[in-house]
Design an enzyme around this catalytic site. Structure first.
Site, short mmCIF file in Angstrom:
data_model
loop_
_atom_site.label_atom_id
_atom_site.label_comp_id
_atom_site.label_asym_id
_atom_site.label_seq_id
_atom_site.Cartn_x
_atom_site.Cartn_y
_atom_site.Cartn_z
N PRO A 10 0.79 -1.22 0.00
CA PRO A 10 0.00 0.00 0.00
C PRO A 10 0.83 1.28 0.00
CG PRO A 10 -0.18 -1.13 2.12
CD PRO A 10 0.55 -2.03 1.20
N ASN A 11 0.31 2.24 -0.73
CA ASN A 11 0.82 3.60 -0.84
C ASN A 11 2.11 3.73 -1.65
OD1 ASN A 11 -1.31 4.79 0.69
ND2 ASN A 11 -0.34 3.98 2.54
N ARG A 18 4.90 11.46 -2.17
CA ARG A 18 4.54 11.33 -0.76
C ARG A 18 5.80 11.28 0.10
NH1 ARG A 18 4.17 5.75 1.67
NH2 ARG A 18 3.46 6.19 3.77
N TYR A 23 11.03 8.93 1.55
CA TYR A 23 11.04 7.96 0.46
C TYR A 23 11.75 8.44 -0.80
CZ TYR A 23 7.59 5.80 3.46
OH TYR A 23 6.96 5.22 4.54
N ASN A 75 7.97 -5.71 -1.02
CA ASN A 75 7.91 -4.56 -0.13
C ASN A 75 6.50 -4.50 0.42
OD1 ASN A 75 7.74 -2.11 1.18
ND2 ASN A 75 8.99 -1.01 -0.31
N ALA A 78 3.05 -0.77 4.61
CA ALA A 78 2.36 -0.74 5.91
C ALA A 78 1.92 -2.13 6.38
CB ALA A 78 1.16 0.19 5.84
N HIS A 81 3.74 -4.42 9.30
CA HIS A 81 3.49 -4.37 10.73
C HIS A 81 2.12 -4.89 11.12
CE1 HIS A 81 6.73 -1.64 9.79
NE2 HIS A 81 5.87 -0.90 9.10
N ASP A 88 1.02 -15.75 6.45
CA ASP A 88 0.56 -17.14 6.29
C ASP A 88 0.57 -17.57 4.82
OD1 ASP A 88 0.24 -17.30 9.02
OD2 ASP A 88 -1.95 -17.15 8.98
N GLU A 99 12.50 -9.47 1.69
CA GLU A 99 11.74 -8.32 2.17
C GLU A 99 12.55 -7.05 1.88
OE1 GLU A 99 9.91 -6.59 6.39
OE2 GLU A 99 11.06 -8.46 6.39
N HIS A 101 12.60 -2.65 1.93
CA HIS A 101 12.04 -1.38 2.39
C HIS A 101 12.90 -0.24 1.87
CE1 HIS A 101 9.17 -3.30 5.02
NE2 HIS A 101 10.15 -4.11 5.40
N SER A 103 12.86 2.95 3.13
CA SER A 103 13.40 3.64 4.30
C SER A 103 13.90 2.59 5.30
CB SER A 103 12.32 4.51 4.95
OG SER A 103 11.30 3.69 5.51
N ARG A 108 12.67 4.52 12.42
CA ARG A 108 11.41 5.24 12.33
C ARG A 108 10.61 5.06 13.62
NH1 ARG A 108 8.72 4.79 6.85
NH2 ARG A 108 7.65 6.59 7.72
N ARG A 112 6.87 0.75 13.64
CA ARG A 112 7.40 0.30 12.35
C ARG A 112 8.60 -0.65 12.49
NH1 ARG A 112 4.94 3.38 8.32
NH2 ARG A 112 4.35 5.48 8.99
#
Length: 148
Positions: A10-11, A18, A23, A75, A78, A81, A88, A99, A101, A103, A108, A112
């Protein structure tokens, strides 16, 4: 030739617009173009997918086994977390994943710093902007080459 799935949560469709102080100014489209270009050079196939909806990410993870993806670069944004459901699904399909990220989540807010994925990922790359994705791609190839 490897078959790689890139999933962005998301985002991330708002990258470049943003919180550029966190970012940066690079867009998701630019990240996808960079990785696609690198894969084209090596003969690998990458499929890029982004969604703000958890169920769509789950559907892609579910079909990744049937589609014979060999590795996932993920990635979770949100969902890092919050999503036991995605965790699963990743465990169920048994496809190795990295994984990623943009940032450094450990620099943070406190909430997070906990990831539902780090302990089941083959590795985590965090805090290097676009380079996080590039390192993930290099790492994915290295991981897949280890048995050859």
């Amino acid at each position: 030739m490897y078959k790689i799935l890139l999933i962005n949560g998301p985002n991330l469709d708002l990258l470049g617009k943003r919180e550029t102080d966190v970012y940066g100014t690079i867009t998701l489209s630019e990240i996808e173009k960079t990785l696609t270009s690198e894969c084209n050079k090596s003969g690998d196939k990458i499929t890029c997918f982004q969604s703000n909806a958890e169920h769509e990410i789950l559907d892609w993870i579910h079909k990744s086994k049937k589609e014979k993806y060999e590795i996932i670069i993920f990635n979770p944004a949100a969902f890092t977390h919050t999503s036991v459901a995605i965790r699963d699904a990743l465990l169920a399909v048994e496809i190795p994943f990295i994984e990623v990220h943009i940032s450094n989540i450990y620099k943070r807010e406190e909430f997070r710093k906990k990831s539902f994925f780090s302990d089941i990922a083959i590795g985590t790359i965090t805090g290097f902007g676009l380079t996080s994705y590039e390192v993930a791609l290099i790492s994915a190839r290295s991981y897949l080459n280890k048995d050859k």
